[in-house]
Scaffold this active site. Structure first.
Site, PDB file in Angstrom:
ATOM      1  N   ARG A  50      34.858  49.419  38.112  1.00  0.00           N
ATOM      2  CA  ARG A  50      35.184  48.051  37.706  1.00  0.00           C
ATOM      3  C   ARG A  50      34.416  47.737  36.429  1.00  0.00           C
ATOM      4  O   ARG A  50      33.573  48.512  35.999  1.00  0.00           O
ATOM      5  CB  ARG A  50      34.948  47.020  38.828  1.00  0.00           C
ATOM      6  CG  ARG A  50      33.826  47.246  39.784  1.00  0.00           C
ATOM      7  CD  ARG A  50      32.464  47.102  39.217  1.00  0.00           C
ATOM      8  NE  ARG A  50      32.277  45.896  38.432  1.00  0.00           N
ATOM      9  CZ  ARG A  50      31.386  45.760  37.462  1.00  0.00           C
ATOM     10  NH1 ARG A  50      30.557  46.768  37.133  1.00  0.00           N
ATOM     11  NH2 ARG A  50      31.259  44.648  36.780  1.00  0.00           N
ATOM     12  N   GLY A  51      34.740  46.561  35.848  1.00  0.00           N
ATOM     13  CA  GLY A  51      34.171  46.242  34.536  1.00  0.00           C
ATOM     14  C   GLY A  51      35.184  46.670  33.487  1.00  0.00           C
ATOM     15  O   GLY A  51      35.683  47.807  33.538  1.00  0.00           O
ATOM     16  N   GLN A 202      28.346  41.315  42.059  1.00  0.00           N
ATOM     17  CA  GLN A 202      28.052  42.367  41.055  1.00  0.00           C
ATOM     18  C   GLN A 202      26.675  42.175  40.416  1.00  0.00           C
ATOM     19  O   GLN A 202      26.049  43.151  40.000  1.00  0.00           O
ATOM     20  CB  GLN A 202      29.125  42.355  39.943  1.00  0.00           C
ATOM     21  CG  GLN A 202      30.488  42.828  40.371  1.00  0.00           C
ATOM     22  CD  GLN A 202      31.382  41.666  40.773  1.00  0.00           C
ATOM     23  OE1 GLN A 202      30.912  40.656  41.294  1.00  0.00           O
ATOM     24  NE2 GLN A 202      32.668  41.806  40.555  1.00  0.00           N
ATOM     25  N   ASP A 243      36.240  40.121  29.800  1.00  0.00           N
ATOM     26  CA  ASP A 243      37.383  40.935  30.243  1.00  0.00           C
ATOM     27  C   ASP A 243      38.559  40.832  29.277  1.00  0.00           C
ATOM     28  O   ASP A 243      39.361  41.752  29.158  1.00  0.00           O
ATOM     29  CB  ASP A 243      37.815  40.520  31.644  1.00  0.00           C
ATOM     30  CG  ASP A 243      36.800  41.017  32.645  1.00  0.00           C
ATOM     31  OD1 ASP A 243      35.767  40.345  32.818  1.00  0.00           O
ATOM     32  OD2 ASP A 243      37.001  42.117  33.195  1.00  0.00           O
TER      33      ASP A 243
HETATM   34  O1  MRU Z   1      35.808  42.139  38.676  1.00  0.00           O
HETATM   35  P1  MRU Z   1      34.928  43.009  37.819  1.00  0.00           P
HETATM   36  O2  MRU Z   1      33.677  43.440  38.488  1.00  0.00           O
HETATM   37  O3  MRU Z   1      35.695  44.147  37.201  1.00  0.00           O
HETATM   38  O4  MRU Z   1      34.515  42.019  36.640  1.00  0.00           O
HETATM   39  C1  MRU Z   1      33.682  42.499  35.623  1.00  0.00           C
HETATM   40  C2  MRU Z   1      33.287  41.460  34.656  1.00  0.00           C
HETATM   41  O5  MRU Z   1      33.691  40.315  34.709  1.00  0.00           O
HETATM   42  C3  MRU Z   1      32.448  41.925  33.505  1.00  0.00           C
HETATM   43  O6  MRU Z   1      31.563  40.936  33.085  1.00  0.00           O
HETATM   44  C4  MRU Z   1      33.359  42.292  32.323  1.00  0.00           C
HETATM   45  O7  MRU Z   1      34.326  43.188  32.740  1.00  0.00           O
HETATM   46  C5  MRU Z   1      32.613  42.858  31.185  1.00  0.00           C
HETATM   47  S1  MRU Z   1      32.035  44.466  31.541  1.00  0.00           S
HETATM   48  C6  MRU Z   1      31.291  45.126  30.197  1.00  0.00           C
END
Ligand code: MRU
Length: 352
Positions: A50-51, A202, A243
């Site tokens: 994820r991320g 997270q 994102d």
């Molecule tokens: O739902 P996730 O854990 O994928 O969300 C991740 C985030 O919101 C992060 O802050 C974003 O992807 C930036 S990661 C460098």
């Protein structure tokens, strides 16, 4: 628990992809081996990986895995089947634009490679590996530019971050946490405050884990404590990832980011978004057009085995929110820190 240091969440080796299983951290540091495109799609959906940038890298390898599953030597038929792989991977998560960016880049090289199906497959693997290694370099550059953008006083800063925008969320090093890492290694950081980041935690699980691994002092707070900490003068800057960023600088990030930005402005604390340019979606003019993923309500009412809420309650579980550009001090990219309104001009200069 052992780990590779530094942390690389997506690794190509032995003809398959090893993903750090982020659903098991911090209790267990383990890998999931992925050798089929459908399994990669599932790993993205279930947040094993994820991320935004990490999802992009994983999807790029997913495209290659899909390409090598296609049993034809006919180029047109191959490209038709590859479109279906792309469709499957695109359907995994809607908000992080890096996913769509990486899939488009992989499709482009497939169409543009002249030669046999085998030639295309080979170039696709090289491209996925390039996306992977470029992202690490990008994060290092974001770290450098972030260091320059941070307030000059006090000399030692505390930085608040939200969710995990660290090595785990990228190919390595991180965006927001890349800025934190750079500040730490230059002696400009005393401590990170990590919002726990309900409902998936997270911040509590992943950001805190990365900081502890590296000896960066970290204080975990619940999301509702952030404004109070700002008021007490505990926070000098907020740095978060993104994102998807619209052309005007409106930035989607993990749910809870928007109210941090409001609280930061009220307390006169600079609010930075750190993200690669691949996170900027120049096709959309503002944040109202960013699709917001809504996830299973179970994420709200279940914590481990325990159910928190009474029967009959209803739930709403948007995974991201959009911070308006006017609340953002600067967007830190691999090309420098920009006021949100400068992004479009920069892109136009790059294209021309
Ligand atoms: O739902 P996730 O854990 O994928 O969300 C991740 C985030 O919101 C992060 O802050 C974003 O992807 C930036 S990661 C460098």
């Amino acid at each position: 628990m052992t780990q590779n240091n530094p942390v690389y969440p997506v690794i190509w080796h032995n003809d398959s992809v090893s993903l750090i299983d982020q659903t098991r951290l911090p209790g267990e540091y383990s890998f999931v081996e992925i050798s089929r495109s459908a399994d990669m799609a599932q790993a993205i959906k279930t947040m094993i990986v994820r991320g935004a940038p990490a999802i992009g890298v994983a999807a790029a390898y997913g495209m290659y895995l899909g390409a090598r599953e296609i049993a034809t030597e006919n180029r047109d038929e191959f490209l038709r089947c590859l479109e279906q792989v792309a469709e499957m991977l695109r359907a995994t998560r809607p908000t992080a634009v890096n996913l769509f960016w990486a899939i488009s880049r992989m499709m482009k090289v497939a169409y543009e490679t002249i030669g046999t199906v085998e030639d295309i497959q080979k170039v696709m693997l090289q491209t996925a590996q390039a996306i992977n290694s470029e992202d690490i370099q990008t994060c290092l550059a974001i770290g450098d530019h972030g260091l320059k953008a941070l307030p000059q006083t006090p000399e030692k800063l505390t930085i608040l971050t939200h969710c995990n925008a660290g090595a785990l969320a990228t190919a390595g090093y991180g965006t927001a946490l890349g800025v934190v890492r750079s500040a730490w290694s230059e002696g400009r950081l005393t401590r990170v405050f990590a919002d726990e980041t309900r409902p998936r935690l997270q911040g509590a699980k992943l950001t805190a884990w990365e900081c502890v691994q590296e000896g960066i002092p970290v204080t975990v707070i619940t999301d509702s404590m952030a404004a109070h900490c700002m008021k007490q003068g505990l926070i000098h800057a907020v740095v978060v990832g993104a994102d998807r960023i619209a052309a005007n600088g409106d930035s989607a990030n993990k749910i809870g980011t928007y109210h941090l930005a409001i609280a930061a402005q009220y307390h006169n604390i600079p609010f930075f978004v750190a993200a690669p340019l691949s996170t900027v979606d120049f096709n959309i003019s503002d944040g109202s057009q960013i699709p917001i993923e809504e996830r299973n309500p179970e994420e709200i009412y279940h914590v481990g085995e325990a159910t928190l809420t009474p029967l009959g309650a209803e739930f709403y579980n948007p995974a991201f929110d959009v911070t308006p550009a006017e609340l953002i001090t600067a967007i830190i990219t691999e090309h420098g820190a920009f006021a949100p309104g400068e992004l479009k001009d920069f892109q136009e200069k790059q294209v021309n």
